[in-house]
Design a protein around this motif. Structure first.
Motif: not given
Lengths: 354, 482
Positions: A39-44, A46-50, A58-60, A155-162
């Motif tokens: 899941l990747y929601e730029p407007g929120a 947040t990004l969730v990745a395995q 992820i950086e790309a 197994t899965e992490v959810s991150l705040r992005v900037a």
């Protein structure tokens, strides 16, 4: 993954990209099969990745939306001479945080919103979520960041992005001694000009300012006026990558990462025959040496214990040296208690954290 | 709300417990008279009350350690208390427990600007931490609305947030170290004045553990240099959806305001009647504050205005000076008072992904009609931390229960859309029984395993956070080990 852990009959060595030089004893358990951004929601933001997702992937994805991982995870391949593809699970397991730690965006653990992991019995457990404010129950998210896989296999992490800053400039001061560099970085970090990086290596002291163009120009001007002989470097991305990746110490046999109070940085390394790089305004000291380092290792850990902080051996010529600083007895009892709960059979990543 | 039956054996030996506590504390630090213990019968969740067995007010870490050791030996539960401002019942006593208040421990122990930290005793109030460094242009960032009264001890227990955490983070992001006293009296130092944990991040799990792992007596907090200035802008829209979209666009554009506050129509009207701030009569109001030098503020506001105008606001009002800024904030800051003026209310604090704002606001509106109870929304939109205020009449039979049922439905909705039950208030007793909506039994077991390690007898802050059914086994095992 849960079945693999549940069915294990002996120690397991969890392996993401294998770039951080920390493979434990036992049967190798690869996380590479768990890959992909879920899941990747730029407007929120947040990004969730395995967990096995390559950091580069992820950086790309973030780059395409003008965003980034604010905590600038270090790539260990240069300094360790390792090969492979760093994974986001490895970053989180080691709480890998780069120069922007000094800014409010903080460390990897501060940007980690949620985790899913498999505990030592093979049970799948979730904690946190994908929202920025969450105090629902105990924060096992923080506990997993920097646990090096000893409390479960992520197994899965959810991150705040900037958002990526529109502009970034770096103030460069030349020729400062270590002590003067710490003092200069403190002046920068206690100014109202929102310094997002403060490092010292070679003969250079760096102070980074990021944000919108006009604001960056204003703050760079104000900050330069505070120091004699300050020079403004327009494109210092390469320098900051060197700080983040500690690439200058690739030729050394041993590299330590010491976390301490910035004002004690000088005392920590005084009189030792070592090379030193400072990040986090002096709060993070990278120490490098060549040859037999057993004695030096003891000295650094004793000093860290005395001055406040801890020294970790990131690159070692001798696998027998304990990488992590021993904890005081009452803290060690809590740590052992937690490990026994999350990994009752004692099979996860043995030997890494003692 | 179900609470465990008081332990008769503990009630029966009250005199002995009080004697032992008095032996280790100064005169006047043990409160046991039934008329006086009533002062500790509740916190800011006043719907639930229960006077404790006794209350103690220690002045040092050593005294805290002595109190806990004695209670541990006697098998007495302890409820830690900061200033008693919890909205979740985090400091609600049980009849067989001792309240441990840290209010007398409020000293500043060390201030170090060069290294950007302050060390305080945790009974100190949130605002007075900033007060101690403000003259030198520094501040402590987390700013819960109760900051005038709330203690750092409670902030750490609940991992408190505030309006400005969009930029600066919540308590856990600004906490560097603690002195923690475990239930058996052991004193441990976790973290320090440096920026990361040595081993596994025990400090990280202590923060937000609602006083169930130990009593934090001292804390090292990160302090920051104050920005040069700040100014808000007020933007009104004719629909919640559009206002929500505007928030999302601002965040995506890379502007990082220190605060984005959101008020819906019922809240705007109530506060306007109460505070007369001159707000436009519209469906949704945003108050967005940015920081920096005048030229930086101007630059950020220009970007915000450009985005806001794309969404056709019914009003866009800038503050040219401190006076106008105060007028913009006036209504928002009076919102809770305004609500209290017209009715009893229950304040929730579920968090949702920002992108779900319009949907969740619409659903709350629909549920409000179904339940026949009014709802006003005022919240931190930038981070999705909602604060629906459900209005009810506490004197009308059945209304509290109806209100609680409505509240539970809103929180379940927050979880359904990918959010959580509580963003900054904590679980306490208020949301305890909803925990199984967010977590599986295995998820809860993993959290309770941490409690088993720190407090094997399960004596600290009993009957909070975990549904009683889920924690039964752990509490029974603790009793059996006696």
């Amino acid at each position: 993954m849960a079945e693999a852990v549940a069915g294990a009959t002996g120690p397991l060595a969890v392996r993401g990209g294998g770039t951080r030089g920390l493979l434990a004893e036992g049967a190798v358990l690869e996380t590479g099969g768990l890959s992909g951004i879920t899941l990747y929601e730029p407007g929120a933001l947040t990004l969730v990745a395995q967990a096995g997702t390559p950091v580069a992937q992820i950086e790309a994805a973030l780059e395409a939306e003008g965003q980034m991982l604010a905590f600038e995870p270090m790539d260990h391949r240069g300094v360790l001479g390792s090969v492979g593809e760093p994974t986001i699970g490895g970053v989180v397991a080691a709480n890998v945080s780069g120069p922007r730690r000094v800014a409010p965006s903080g460390a990897c653990r501060d940007c980690l919103l949620g985790v899913r992991f498999v505990d030592g019995l093979g049970q799948v457990i979730k904690n946190g979520g994908r929202v920025m404010k969450n105090v629902t129950g105990y924060d096992l998210v923080k506990l997993q960041a920097g646990a090096y896989g000893t409390l479960g296999v992520l197994t899965e992490v959810s991150l705040r992005v900037a958002p990526k800053p529109e502009a970034s400039v770096t103030l460069v001061l030349e020729g400062l001694s270590l002590g003067d560099a710490v003092a200069a970085m403190s002046r920068g970090l206690t100014s109202p000009y929102q310094v997002t990086g403060a490092a010292h290596f070679g003969e250079r002291t760096l102070l980074r300012i990021e944000g919108f163009e006009g604001s960056v120009r204003y703050r760079a001007g104000q900050l330069s006026a505070m120091f004699d002989g300050a020079r403004i470097e327009e494109d210092a991305a390469g320098l900051w990558a060197q700080v983040r990746d500690v690439s200058g110490f690739a030729g050394h046999d041993a590299v330590w990462r010491i976390s301490t109070v910035p004002g004690r940085a000088l005392e920590m390394v005084q009189g030792l025959d070592v090379d030193v790089m400072l990040d986090w305004g002096g709060g993070l000291i990278w120490v490098a040496a060549r040859g037999d380092v057993a004695g030096l290792h003891g000295t650094l850990q004793q000093r860290a214990a005395r001055l406040g902080g801890h020294a970790t051996l990131v690159k070692t010529p001798d696998p027998a040296l304990p990488r992590f600083q021993p904890e005081p007895a009452p803290v060690a009892r809590l740590t052992q208690g937690i490990r026994a709960k999350f990994d009752p059979r004692g099979i996860l990543n043995l030997g890494i954290m003692g | 709300m179900q609470m465990p039956e008081p332990n008769g054996a503990i009630l029966a030996k009250k005199a002995r417990i009080v004697d032992r506590l008095q032996a280790v504390l100064p005169a006047g630090a043990v409160i046991h008279d039934e008329a006086e213990t009533r002062a500790y019968e509740c916190d800011a969740l006043t719907a639930y009350r229960c006077p404790p067995l006794a209350a103690v007010l220690p002045s040092t870490t050593q005294e805290v350690s002595d109190v806990l050791r004695i209670c541990h030996e006697e098998g007495v539960s302890v409820v830690p208390r900061g200033s008693g401002t919890s909205l979740a019942g985090g400091a609600l006593p049980t009849a067989d427990s001792v309240i441990l208040g840290v209010a007398r421990m409020n000293a500043v122990l060390e201030t170090d600007y060069d290294n950007r930290y302050i060390r305080v005793q945790t009974g100190r109030t949130n605002l007075s931490v900033t007060g101690a460094v403000e003259a030198d242009d520094f501040f402590y960032a987390p700013d819960p609305s109760s900051q005038l009264a709330c203690a750092i001890a409670g902030n750490i227990a609940m991992n408190s947030g505030g309006a400005h955490c969009l930029k600066y983070g919540v308590t856990t992001n600004n906490l560097l170290g603690v002195t923690l006293v475990q239930m058996d009296g052991t004193v441990v130092e976790l973290g320090g004045a440096y920026m990361d944990a040595g081993g596994i991040d025990l400090l990280g799990v202590v923060c937000g553990s609602e006083g169930q792992l130990g009593v934090v007596t001292e804390a090292t907090l990160r302090i920051l240099r104050k920005p040069e200035g700040a100014l808000p802008v007020l933007i009104g829209y004719d629909s919640n959806e559009v206002a929500g979209a505007c928030v999302s666009d601002i965040i995506k554009a890379g502007v990082l305001p220190v605060a984005i506050e959101f008020m819906d129509a019922p809240c705007i009207r109530a506060t306007e009647d109460f505070a007369k701030a001159g707000y436009p009569d519209c469906e949704a109001l945003l108050i967005i504050e940015v920081e920096g030098a005048p030229c930086e503020i101007e630059e950020q506001l220009a970007k915000i205005k450009e985005i806001a105008l794309r969404h056709n606001p019914v009003e866009l009002r800038e503050a040219r000076d401190a006076d106008e800024a105060a007028r913009i904030w006036l209504g928002r800051k009076s919102a809770f008072g305004a609500m209290g003026n017209i009715n009893d209310y229950m304040c929730l604090d579920g968090t949702i992904p920002v992108t779900e704002l319009p949907y969740v606001l619409r659903r709350i509106g629909e549920m409000s009609k179904e339940y026949g109870l009014e709802v006003a929304n005022v919240f931190h939109a930038g981070d999705g931390n909602m604060h629906p205020l459900i209005l009810f009449n506490a004197n009308a039979p059945g209304q509290l229960e109806l209100c609680e049922a409505f509240g539970a439905d809103i929180l379940k909705l927050c979880v359904e859309v990918g959010g959580c039950l509580t963003g900054e208030h904590g679980v306490g007793i208020e949301k305890r029984d909803l925990m199984s909506h967010q977590y599986t039994p295995a998820d809860l077991e993993a959290q309770m395993a941490v409690k088993d390690v720190f407090d094997p007898k399960w004596l600290l802050n009993p009957a909070k956070v975990f549904p009683l059914g889920a924690s039964d086994g752990h509490r029974a095992a603790a009793l059996a080990a006696e």
